[in-house]
Design a protein around this motif. Structure first.
Motif, PDB file in Angstrom:
ATOM      1  N   VAL A   1       0.841  -1.201   0.000  1.00  0.00           N
ATOM      2  CA  VAL A   1       0.000   0.000   0.000  1.00  0.00           C
ATOM      3  C   VAL A   1       0.870   1.242   0.000  1.00  0.00           C
ATOM      4  CG1 VAL A   1      -1.722   1.303   1.289  1.00  0.00           C
ATOM      5  CG2 VAL A   1      -1.891  -1.172   1.149  1.00  0.00           C
ATOM      6  N   TYR A   2       1.982   1.188   0.772  1.00  0.00           N
ATOM      7  CA  TYR A   2       2.846   2.365   0.820  1.00  0.00           C
ATOM      8  C   TYR A   2       3.405   2.680  -0.565  1.00  0.00           C
ATOM      9  CZ  TYR A   2       6.913   5.264   1.452  1.00  0.00           C
ATOM     10  OH  TYR A   2       7.823   6.280   1.323  1.00  0.00           O
ATOM     11  N   LEU A   3       3.856   1.625  -1.264  1.00  0.00           N
ATOM     12  CA  LEU A   3       4.462   1.858  -2.572  1.00  0.00           C
ATOM     13  C   LEU A   3       3.446   2.421  -3.554  1.00  0.00           C
ATOM     14  CD1 LEU A   3       6.758  -1.288  -2.748  1.00  0.00           C
ATOM     15  CD2 LEU A   3       7.404   1.102  -2.336  1.00  0.00           C
ATOM     16  N   ALA A   4       2.178   1.958  -3.387  1.00  0.00           N
ATOM     17  CA  ALA A   4       1.165   2.378  -4.355  1.00  0.00           C
ATOM     18  C   ALA A   4       0.334   3.541  -3.845  1.00  0.00           C
ATOM     19  CB  ALA A   4       0.257   1.185  -4.676  1.00  0.00           C
ATOM     20  N   HIS A   5       0.776   4.174  -2.752  1.00  0.00           N
ATOM     21  CA  HIS A   5      -0.173   5.067  -2.068  1.00  0.00           C
ATOM     22  C   HIS A   5      -0.578   6.260  -2.898  1.00  0.00           C
ATOM     23  CE1 HIS A   5       3.410   7.416  -0.664  1.00  0.00           C
ATOM     24  NE2 HIS A   5       2.567   8.420  -0.726  1.00  0.00           N
ATOM     25  N   GLN A   6       0.307   6.707  -3.808  1.00  0.00           N
ATOM     26  CA  GLN A   6      -0.094   7.884  -4.576  1.00  0.00           C
ATOM     27  C   GLN A   6      -1.225   7.554  -5.547  1.00  0.00           C
ATOM     28  OE1 GLN A   6       3.904   8.681  -5.179  1.00  0.00           O
ATOM     29  NE2 GLN A   6       3.847  10.725  -4.242  1.00  0.00           N
ATOM     30  N   ARG A   7      -1.164   6.348  -6.112  1.00  0.00           N
ATOM     31  CA  ARG A   7      -2.241   5.952  -7.028  1.00  0.00           C
ATOM     32  C   ARG A   7      -3.544   5.719  -6.239  1.00  0.00           C
ATOM     33  NH1 ARG A   7      -0.042   1.248  -9.968  1.00  0.00           N
ATOM     34  NH2 ARG A   7       1.892   2.194  -9.243  1.00  0.00           N
ATOM     35  N   ILE A   8      -3.392   5.054  -5.067  1.00  0.00           N
ATOM     36  CA  ILE A   8      -4.579   4.792  -4.238  1.00  0.00           C
ATOM     37  C   ILE A   8      -5.226   6.108  -3.823  1.00  0.00           C
ATOM     38  CG2 ILE A   8      -5.347   3.832  -2.042  1.00  0.00           C
ATOM     39  CD1 ILE A   8      -3.169   1.754  -2.276  1.00  0.00           C
ATOM     40  N   ARG A   9      -4.377   7.072  -3.500  1.00  0.00           N
ATOM     41  CA  ARG A   9      -4.878   8.360  -3.052  1.00  0.00           C
ATOM     42  C   ARG A   9      -5.740   9.001  -4.138  1.00  0.00           C
ATOM     43  NH1 ARG A   9      -0.138  11.963  -1.510  1.00  0.00           N
ATOM     44  NH2 ARG A   9      -0.125  10.876   0.481  1.00  0.00           N
ATOM     45  N   ALA A  10      -5.289   8.935  -5.361  1.00  0.00           N
ATOM     46  CA  ALA A  10      -6.053   9.518  -6.463  1.00  0.00           C
ATOM     47  C   ALA A  10      -7.397   8.821  -6.615  1.00  0.00           C
ATOM     48  CB  ALA A  10      -5.246   9.417  -7.752  1.00  0.00           C
ATOM     49  N   MET A  11      -7.360   7.479  -6.499  1.00  0.00           N
ATOM     50  CA  MET A  11      -8.611   6.729  -6.615  1.00  0.00           C
ATOM     51  C   MET A  11      -9.582   7.113  -5.502  1.00  0.00           C
ATOM     52  SD  MET A  11      -7.088   3.032  -7.593  1.00  0.00           S
ATOM     53  CE  MET A  11      -8.170   2.166  -6.472  1.00  0.00           C
TER      54      MET A  11
END
Lengths: 120, 140, 752
Positions: free
Chosen positions: C502-512
């Motif tokens: 989740v940390y590595l992908a957090h910027q994409r998750i944040r946008a979603m």
């Protein structure tokens, strides 16, 4: 005797409420006098009536002889009368000053604190 | 409408009524009377004076301002109530001191805070009622 | 701010140093109780407050109170020290420390109170002081709004709590929590259980920001950072959790309790963590992780299982340590770089080595890695979750929340320091001053120290705490880093792996998430609509009830009075007996005739003097009644007053205009007759039943022997009830002085 006094109180209340609902401040004050009388009588009657025996302890005795009037409501009523007088005198002065300042005794025309809304 | 008879009578009446008011105050603990009634009678005495000779005259006879009288009365009543606190009792607990004996029966008379309290009531009623009546009389 | 030359730092002033010393001294004092409490002792201290209502100021120290008290005073001392540097030179610095100290003492009172009313008073004090703290930057509208929102939500919950406490106190027959806990019959069997439970939960959920009352907590981040660190991580919001833990022995262990807490706590935890990853402001992200912690604590309070409660107690301490520390770190970042935006911040490790060290240690504990205390806390939660009813649900919630917590720890504690900066920082970063570093470093060290030597929190705090929550039978789980390979360990490994992803992908998750949030229900906006609606209703009813016309006010008053009387008379079964009218002799008839005649003249006359005379007649008639029924004192007073009224009115009324002629007012007459008739009916009913003469009897017996007075009325006035009389003569004086001021001090007197 209590029912009879209840009716007397009812008469006083009716007259008082009718007077207070008049827009004239002087009549309102008259109503205030009557309603204090009515309230005092309610308290007095609520403590039950005892004919002709004041709440006094005879000299030489430790407690009242026989049944005497209920002293508690009497004490309440006594102070209520004096306070009622203070309230009434203050209200009278207030009405008097209001008349001096505003030139009217009609409550509905005293609109300094709560002016007419503009839509009206 | 100042009448000589009324003015002279009022002065006499004033003295009599004041004496009577104090009498009512003092006997109040044992018979009908007390500070409220005494104060009202006292106030009436001065109001009669004011009706007869004018409010200014009544004030002159009274010497002190009625407002001061009322506030002093309140102070006396409060002090009499707090006196009990000196002896670690709840405020307004009556304190009795027997003179010439050690109980009601043996003493000549008593000093007590209850009477002091009633004197306070007397002064409050006298002062307040007079203040109301005299200032109304003067301002209308 | 701090760099003004020649200026003494605020820390070395009275308002800077004294609060720190107070907090530290209290901490030491409570620490001194730890051995006794660890030995199973419960310390209690009480003085009566309102004995007639069974209300006393009583305090009780057991494991639960002591854990909270140590957190409050310990973290309080560090935060106060920190604030002295953070707000150094602020024009309202003294005010700030005053608020914060008051808050600390209120919170302390809350957790050590034993009497429910005492507890409630402190509960409300924390609400009020936190209102002042959140709104500390009172010039900012946002800050004011957040403060008011927090106040309204928590105070509304407080009212529910008060209702619940009174209900519980009356139903259980005691307001002392320790006595209620010690009762033989469990309160959960009581008919009042459900209402009491709901009211307590409302109080606890609003205070601890459980969904759907969560929205005020992130907004409360408008407060200065030390406040967020203290109130919204370690203390105030934990008040609700404390209450739940405190009430656990009394209200807990039922299905309703268990499932309500699991559902609300679990949902809050997961929901909060999703929101946390979504935030770009570091402080907001931390605010949501606090929500998650509160949800988790609530979740684990659901079941009376030793492991779960041990987990709750451990996590409570662990969370306070790392969350307060983390907030303080964010405060340093904000203070020294001028921003809290996660997208901008980076590369701070070189400029701020001490902060970086603290952040790293705290972050590792927050992420739940060994050998930090956070790891122990997480392990024991998983172990506890396995034993709870609805284990899958509990574990699922805990796992999700912890994965996201791991990721958030990375965003807050790792990224700003080690990753390259995302843009130009407002200030060039440099290390914070020592008072600001002390707190985070000490908390970080404790996180590591307790992890290596868990016995230091296990024995004095966790074990007695669990005992306080569960009672004697509670089995305390052992706190240790290594439990062997078991399910909790596997879950921990899953947490680390998931968290890393989740940390590595957090910027994409944040946008979603940002896209999803736009479509979701906005509680904050809903709150505004709720307030608008409330104001609209208030405005509407004010326009109707307060029209500005005296007659209409009086109509409302008399109508209300009539309805109240009518309902009362109706509920009491009306007048069931025809009243007995005695034979009236001539005096009675005279009195009645005088009253009627006098009233009639007063009502209908248009002559002022006639009306006043009519009133005088009524007054004399009333005095006659007092004479007839043994009240000479009252009669004399009435006569004298009546005379004075006539004199005053005669003086004043003649200078007022004539009474206007008026027609018969039918509606008013109807209202008057109804009010009069109902008063008569009420008085008849009242004087028909039995009378309680206890007071009168006492006065009659005691008047002479105790008060040396033969006139009982006078003795009541000047002795038995002298305090009342004093109040009354004070009113008379006030009325007289008021009238005097009106007459003599009128500004426009000269004109007339």
């Amino acid at each position: 005797m209590e029912p009879v006094l209840a009716i007397v109180v009812g008469i006083l209340m009716t007259a008082a409420v009718y007077l207070m609902l008049s827009g004239n401040m002087l009549r309102f004050l008259f109503g205030l006098i009557l309603i204090s009388n009515a309230a005092n009588l309610v308290m007095f009657t609520g403590g039950r009536l005892t004919t002709g025996a004041p709440a006094l302890i005879p000299y030489g005795a430790d407690s009242p002889a026989g049944d005497v009037a209920n002293a508690l409501p009497q004490a309440l009523v006594l102070t209520a009368i004096v306070i009622g007088f203070g309230l009434l005198a203050f209200a009278l002065v207030l009405v008097f000053r209001a008349y001096q300042s505003l030139g009217t005794l009609e409550a509905d025309r005293m609109r300094v604190a709560e002016p007419e809304e503009e839509s009206k | 409408m100042k009448s000589i008879i009324l003015m002279t009578g009022a002065r006499l009446l004033l003295v009599l009524m004041l004496v009577f008011s104090v009498f009512m105050l003092l006997r109040g603990h044992n018979e009908p009377g007390g500070g409220f009634i005494g104060g009202l009678i006292g106030a009436t005495a001065f109001i009669v004076q004011a009706i007869a000779a004018g409010a200014a005259d009544a004030r002159r006879v009274l010497r002190v301002s009625p407002e001061a009288l009322a506030v002093v009365g309140l102070g006396i009543a409060l002090a009499s109530g707090l006196w009990a606190g000196v002896f670690a009792e709840p405020p307004f607990t009556g304190q009795w001191y027997w003179v010439g004996g050690d109980s009601y029966e043996t003493s000549a008379f008593s000093l007590n805070t209850v009477l002091v309290f009633d004197v306070g009531v007397y002064l409050v009623v006298l002062g307040s009622v007079l203040s109301l009546a005299l200032s109304l009389e003067e301002e209308v | 701010m701090a760099g003004t030359p020649g200026r003494r730092s605020d820390l070395y002033t009275l308002s800077g140093a004294l609060p720190v010393l107070i907090a530290a001294a209290l901490f030491a004092w409570f620490l001194g109780m730890a051995p006794a409490v660890a030995g199973g002792e419960v310390l209690r201290w009480a003085i009566p407050w309102v004995p007639s209502l069974d209300i006393s100021v009583s305090f009780l120290i057991d494991g639960l109170s002591l854990s909270f008290a140590l957190l409050i005073t310990g973290i309080g001392a560090l935060v106060l020290l920190y604030s002295a540097a953070y707000l150094d030179g602020h024009e309202h610095f003294s005010r700030f420390t005053l608020y914060l100290t008051l808050f600390m003492l209120s919170m302390l009172g809350l957790v050590v109170a034993d009497n429910m009313i005492t507890l409630f008073v402190f509960w409300e004090l924390t609400t009020i002081t936190s209102y002042l703290l959140i709104g500390f930057s009172h010039a900012a509208p946002d800050s004011r709004r957040s403060a008011l929102q927090a106040l309204l939500v928590t105070a509304a919950g407080g009212l529910a709590l008060l209702a619940g406490m009174i209900l519980l106190g009356v139903a259980a027959g005691s307001f002392e929590l320790s006595e209620i806990r010690a009762m033989d019959e469990p309160f959960t069997e009581h008919a009042m259980y459900l209402p009491v439970l709901i009211l307590f939960l409302l109080g606890a959920f609003t205070k601890s920001a459980q969904f759907p009352f969560h929205f005020w907590l992130p907004n409360a981040m408008a407060a200065p950072t030390p406040v967020s660190a203290y109130l919204h991580s370690a203390t105030m919001v934990k008040g609700g959790v404390y209450l739940l833990a405190r009430m656990h022995p009394t209200l807990g262990a039922t299905d309703v309790w268990t499932w309500t807490l699991i559902l609300f706590g679990g949902f809050t935890a997961v929901f909060a963590m999703v929101m946390a990853v979504r935030q770009t402001d570091l402080k907001q992200a931390l605010a949501y992780t606090t929500l998650m912690a509160l949800g988790t604590l609530t979740l684990f309070l659901a079941a009376p299982v030793g492991y779960a409660i041990t987990g709750m107690m451990t996590f409570l301490i662990v969370h306070s340590l790392y969350k307060a520390g983390m907030f303080l770190v964010v405060g340093i970042i904000d203070h020294e770089t001028g921003t809290r935006d996660a997208r901008l911040l980076g590369g701070l490790a070189r400029a701020m080595p001490a902060t970086t060290l603290a952040a790293a240690l705290i972050g590792l504990s927050m992420a739940g890695l060994p050998p930090f205390v956070g790891f122990i806390g997480k392990e024991i939660l998983y172990a506890g979750g396995l034993e709870m009813p609805g284990a899958m649900l509990v574990l699922g919630a805990a796992l999700t929340a912890n994965i996201l917590l791991f990721a958030t720890a990375g965003i807050v504690a790792f990224k700003p320091f080690w990753r390259p900066a995302g843009g130009e920082l407002p200030k060039s970063p440099h290390e914070g001053p020592w008072p600001m570093l002390a707190g985070p470093l000490i908390l970080a060290a404790l996180g590591l120290g307790f992890g290596l030597m868990p016995v230091f929190i296990a024995e004095p705090l966790v074990a007695p705490g669990v005992e306080a929550v569960l009672g004697r039978e509670g089995t305390v789980a052992e706190l240790t880093l290594w439990h062997g390979v078991n399910l909790p360990l596997i879950l921990s490994l899953v947490t680390f792996a998931g968290g890393l992803l989740v940390y590595l992908a957090h910027q994409r998750i944040r946008a979603m998430l940002a896209a999803a949030e736009a479509r979701a229900l906005d509680f904050d906006a809903g709150w505004d609509r709720f307030l608008d609606g409330l104001k609209a209703v208030a405005g509407w009813q004010t326009r109707i009830l307060q029209s500005g016309y005296l007659t209409s006010y009086l109509m409302w008053i008399f109508a209300t009075m009539s309805v109240t009387l009518l309902v009362t008379i109706g509920l009491r079964g009306g007048i069931d007996r025809v009243p007995v009218f005695p034979m009236l002799d001539v005096t009675h008839w005279i009195v009645i005739a005088l009253v009627i005649a006098g009233s009639a003249v007063a009502v209908f006359s248009i002559s002022r003097i006639a009306a006043i005379a009519g009133l005088g007649v009524v007054g004399i008639a009333v005095a006659l009644i007092f004479v007839l029924y043994g009240a000479p004192d009252v009669a004399i007073t009435q006569l004298l007053v009546e005379m004075l009224i006539v004199v005053l009115f005669a003086v004043a009324a003649l200078h007022l205009p004539l009474l206007p002629r008026e027609g018969f007012r039918k509606l008013h007459a109807l209202v008057a007759v109804v009010v009069g008739g109902l008063t008569t009916a009420l008085l008849m009913m009242a004087s028909d039943g039995p009378i309680d003469r206890r007071l009168t009897d006492y006065f009659e017996i005691a008047s002479w022997p105790e008060a040396f007075g033969r006139n009982i009325v006078n003795v009541i006035l000047v002795d038995f009830r002298a305090l009342d009389t004093f109040g009354e003569i004070a009113v008379v004086v006030i009325a007289a002085l008021g009238a005097y001021a009106l007459l003599k001090g009128a500004p426009d007197k000269e004109e007339s």
